[in-house]
Motif scaffolding. Sequence first.
Motif, PDB file in Angstrom:
ATOM      1  N   LYS A 335       0.841  -1.190   0.000  1.00  0.00           N
ATOM      2  CA  LYS A 335       0.000   0.000   0.000  1.00  0.00           C
ATOM      3  C   LYS A 335       0.882   1.249   0.000  1.00  0.00           C
ATOM      4  O   LYS A 335       2.068   1.170   0.342  1.00  0.00           O
ATOM      5  CB  LYS A 335      -0.912  -0.014   1.219  1.00  0.00           C
ATOM      6  CG  LYS A 335      -1.927  -1.145   1.203  1.00  0.00           C
ATOM      7  CD  LYS A 335      -2.810  -1.113   2.439  1.00  0.00           C
ATOM      8  CE  LYS A 335      -3.840  -2.237   2.401  1.00  0.00           C
ATOM      9  NZ  LYS A 335      -4.702  -2.249   3.614  1.00  0.00           N
ATOM     10  N   PRO A 336       0.338   2.395  -0.373  1.00  0.00           N
ATOM     11  CA  PRO A 336       1.159   3.611  -0.413  1.00  0.00           C
ATOM     12  C   PRO A 336       1.819   3.911   0.929  1.00  0.00           C
ATOM     13  O   PRO A 336       1.176   3.863   1.979  1.00  0.00           O
ATOM     14  CB  PRO A 336       0.151   4.692  -0.803  1.00  0.00           C
ATOM     15  CG  PRO A 336      -0.908   3.961  -1.571  1.00  0.00           C
ATOM     16  CD  PRO A 336      -1.025   2.618  -0.911  1.00  0.00           C
ATOM     17  N   VAL A 337       3.101   4.189   0.878  1.00  0.00           N
ATOM     18  CA  VAL A 337       3.886   4.582   2.038  1.00  0.00           C
ATOM     19  C   VAL A 337       4.610   5.875   1.668  1.00  0.00           C
ATOM     20  O   VAL A 337       5.416   5.878   0.731  1.00  0.00           O
ATOM     21  CB  VAL A 337       4.898   3.496   2.445  1.00  0.00           C
ATOM     22  CG1 VAL A 337       5.750   3.986   3.620  1.00  0.00           C
ATOM     23  CG2 VAL A 337       4.187   2.200   2.794  1.00  0.00           C
ATOM     24  N   ALA A 338       4.307   6.947   2.378  1.00  0.00           N
ATOM     25  CA  ALA A 338       4.875   8.261   2.068  1.00  0.00           C
ATOM     26  C   ALA A 338       4.646   8.620   0.600  1.00  0.00           C
ATOM     27  O   ALA A 338       5.504   9.203  -0.059  1.00  0.00           O
ATOM     28  CB  ALA A 338       6.362   8.290   2.394  1.00  0.00           C
ATOM     29  N   GLY A 339       3.474   8.207   0.099  1.00  0.00           N
ATOM     30  CA  GLY A 339       3.121   8.498  -1.284  1.00  0.00           C
ATOM     31  C   GLY A 339       3.660   7.519  -2.300  1.00  0.00           C
ATOM     32  O   GLY A 339       3.325   7.602  -3.486  1.00  0.00           O
ATOM     33  N   MET A 340       4.504   6.569  -1.873  1.00  0.00           N
ATOM     34  CA  MET A 340       5.105   5.602  -2.787  1.00  0.00           C
ATOM     35  C   MET A 340       4.254   4.347  -2.841  1.00  0.00           C
ATOM     36  O   MET A 340       3.877   3.777  -1.817  1.00  0.00           O
ATOM     37  CB  MET A 340       6.517   5.243  -2.334  1.00  0.00           C
ATOM     38  CG  MET A 340       7.471   6.425  -2.244  1.00  0.00           C
ATOM     39  SD  MET A 340       7.890   7.099  -3.866  1.00  0.00           S
ATOM     40  CE  MET A 340       8.883   5.771  -4.528  1.00  0.00           C
ATOM     41  N   HIS A 341       3.963   3.901  -4.053  1.00  0.00           N
ATOM     42  CA  HIS A 341       3.197   2.677  -4.282  1.00  0.00           C
ATOM     43  C   HIS A 341       4.031   1.768  -5.161  1.00  0.00           C
ATOM     44  O   HIS A 341       4.506   2.190  -6.223  1.00  0.00           O
ATOM     45  CB  HIS A 341       1.874   3.018  -4.975  1.00  0.00           C
ATOM     46  CG  HIS A 341       1.015   1.828  -5.256  1.00  0.00           C
ATOM     47  ND1 HIS A 341       0.210   1.725  -6.373  1.00  0.00           N
ATOM     48  CD2 HIS A 341       0.843   0.673  -4.573  1.00  0.00           C
ATOM     49  CE1 HIS A 341      -0.424   0.579  -6.351  1.00  0.00           C
ATOM     50  NE2 HIS A 341      -0.051  -0.083  -5.271  1.00  0.00           N
ATOM     51  N   GLY A 342       4.237   0.515  -4.744  1.00  0.00           N
ATOM     52  CA  GLY A 342       5.158  -0.303  -5.525  1.00  0.00           C
ATOM     53  C   GLY A 342       5.001  -1.790  -5.332  1.00  0.00           C
ATOM     54  O   GLY A 342       4.123  -2.275  -4.617  1.00  0.00           O
ATOM     55  N   THR A 343       5.898  -2.510  -5.990  1.00  0.00           N
ATOM     56  CA  THR A 343       5.907  -3.973  -6.002  1.00  0.00           C
ATOM     57  C   THR A 343       7.330  -4.467  -5.829  1.00  0.00           C
ATOM     58  O   THR A 343       8.257  -3.963  -6.467  1.00  0.00           O
ATOM     59  CB  THR A 343       5.337  -4.511  -7.327  1.00  0.00           C
ATOM     60  OG1 THR A 343       3.980  -4.104  -7.462  1.00  0.00           O
ATOM     61  CG2 THR A 343       5.410  -6.028  -7.382  1.00  0.00           C
ATOM     62  N   VAL A 344       7.500  -5.457  -4.961  1.00  0.00           N
ATOM     63  CA  VAL A 344       8.780  -6.119  -4.789  1.00  0.00           C
ATOM     64  C   VAL A 344       8.590  -7.580  -5.179  1.00  0.00           C
ATOM     65  O   VAL A 344       7.522  -8.159  -4.963  1.00  0.00           O
ATOM     66  CB  VAL A 344       9.299  -5.991  -3.342  1.00  0.00           C
ATOM     67  CG1 VAL A 344       8.336  -6.638  -2.344  1.00  0.00           C
ATOM     68  CG2 VAL A 344      10.685  -6.590  -3.212  1.00  0.00           C
ATOM     69  N   GLY A 345       9.599  -8.181  -5.787  1.00  0.00           N
ATOM     70  CA  GLY A 345       9.413  -9.554  -6.242  1.00  0.00           C
ATOM     71  C   GLY A 345      10.708 -10.292  -6.470  1.00  0.00           C
ATOM     72  O   GLY A 345      11.809  -9.714  -6.425  1.00  0.00           O
TER      73      GLY A 345
END
Length: 662
Positions: A335-345
């Motif tokens: 979920k967004p954290v400090a405005g950052m939304h992303g994917t790790v894989g």
Amino acid sequence: MKVQRTLLASAVLSALAPISHAQTAAPAPDAAPIQKVVVTATPFGTGEGEQILAPAKVLAGDELREKVGSSLGETLSQELGVSASGFGAGASRPIIRGLEGARVKMMENGMAVSDVSGLSNDHAVAAEGAVARQIEILRGPAALLYGSGAIGGLVNVVSERIPTHLEPKTVGQAEVRYGTVDNSRNASGSIDGASGMIGFHIDGNVRRGHDYKIPGAHALGDPASERGRLANSFTEQETAGVGASLIGKRGHVGASVSLLDSLYGIPSGEGARIDQSQTRYDIDSLLNAPLPGFETFKFKLGYTDYGHEEIGADGATEVAFSNRALESRWELAHKPVAGMHGTVGMQTENTHYSAASEHGHVTVPPTHSTSVAGFLVEERDFGPVRMNAGVRLENVKRRPLGHPKRDFDLTSYSVGGMHEFAKGYSAGVTLSVAQRAPSAEELYSEGPHHATETFDIGNATFTKETSHNIELSLQKTSGLLRWKANLFKNKVKDFVFGHITGDIVEDEGEELRERIFEQADASIHGAEAEIGYNQHGQGLSLRAFADMSRGKLDRGGSLPLQPASRAGIDAGYRTGAIRAGMSLVRASTQDRLASFEETVTPGYTQLNANISYTQRMKEHDLTWFLLAKNLLDEDIRLSTSLLKDIAPLPGRNFVFGVRTKF
């Protein structure tokens, strides 16, 4: 195989646990259909035109059905920035921005196809467009998401064999078509349904095509050469797939199996043909809200058993290729954290590859390759500016039998931004570095490849390729009139290519051209532009496009098999049950030759047209259609084909067909 079966079983059981008690997630009966086409091969699942790291094009619905051909290359050959190789009707692979082979990754439902089409143009892609729901083209720096083989971009064939939602009733589609140029017959179909919490899917395709008619002489510049039909250009193919999923509110877990058998001719004049087969097993799972702070967890596992034999005119197998691959992929979206939304894989791949001649030569020695990669992609909006950044770290190991082992540590990263400077108008820039490990063929080839009439020699000391790319884009994405323009430049250090030296090698009485893989610095630059009016609405629609790319070696001379510059225009009309269209593409003369290329490829004009009528029969839609290809009966040669001097594309072709949805 015992280890692989255990891994498959464990994956099913672990993914099944959190879903087994969930309730059925059937869509509301009166829910409005979603018109937006989502690009599945991206970490954010955004729509076409919203991509920063990888500009996207999606073919789906009627547009896909009108363009689908006997090969994936033919299907995509008129898309912006995409050309195709050509080895007869059976084998044609997409070329993206002048890059081909291992630099363009072929995927099916987000996983590698794991065939050997990246080795040579005579090897067909083991993915079928006739049963696809959509085909996604990602141009540019997609490597950090899907692997080092995607420096040029990727193509993802989405068949939806593993259902992700429950159909309220059984639905399906079927199509039959007949082509005049090769007396081809094609039948395809699919069925989707559900029983309780289980969704299921079945699809299949059968294709038969004879040697196709050509407009003039088969040999370029030789009017006395053979006419009529291009010898040994026939195709035969069957595919089948079945899948099922357990689907609940928190996600799904499912599995599928698919089979492909293909036999096609190589119109090189030697009478060779290729007998291709593939069995593929896939697992796909999605869990929503797996942990606090995270949106989704995705897990995919795929095992592919691929093989093909190159058969000579006497019926004997000359070279047998084999590739067995096990691939896994994990993605966790936060979920967004400090405005950052992303994917790790993470992604792993384990392959066993070989190419052996029946005369005792080892074209490519048995090679065990492994790769382990981790990637991270993040996105954030800064007011009107959307930024993306990502990194991929990967280790690739090559373990050939009787040859030096090689290890490659690869680092790829990208940063891009898109600024909406006015409502519906945006400008973007992307900077990326992508690295690729040389393939087993480029490193270890040491024998004959009869279909291409070459004797291939690799170099086990090659270093990794490193590509530095910059791309500028400008686009209008709203309203009836939309357009986009892209400029790109790609500097590649230690670019690997095949150099035909001019020497002849004798192999069992057959003369083969010596092809030595070499490595040198290169650059590719180009431009693309497209403008469309009312592309998906009723009434008149228009589209115009132009693209070009230039590939050069820094030491001088062009890269081999470069595509021609093109410009084209489409016009369509839709009203009620009637849909009609016409397209005209002009390709320029291609005289930018590599040092060992001799023949200039003439320009050509290709005119296509289509018309269809859809009638409602109770609960079924029945669509009658006519496609006309190469209406001018032009002698079309592809500069990207090794057989351009002796194998033109088909002449005038009328395709009659009917399809239904129920």
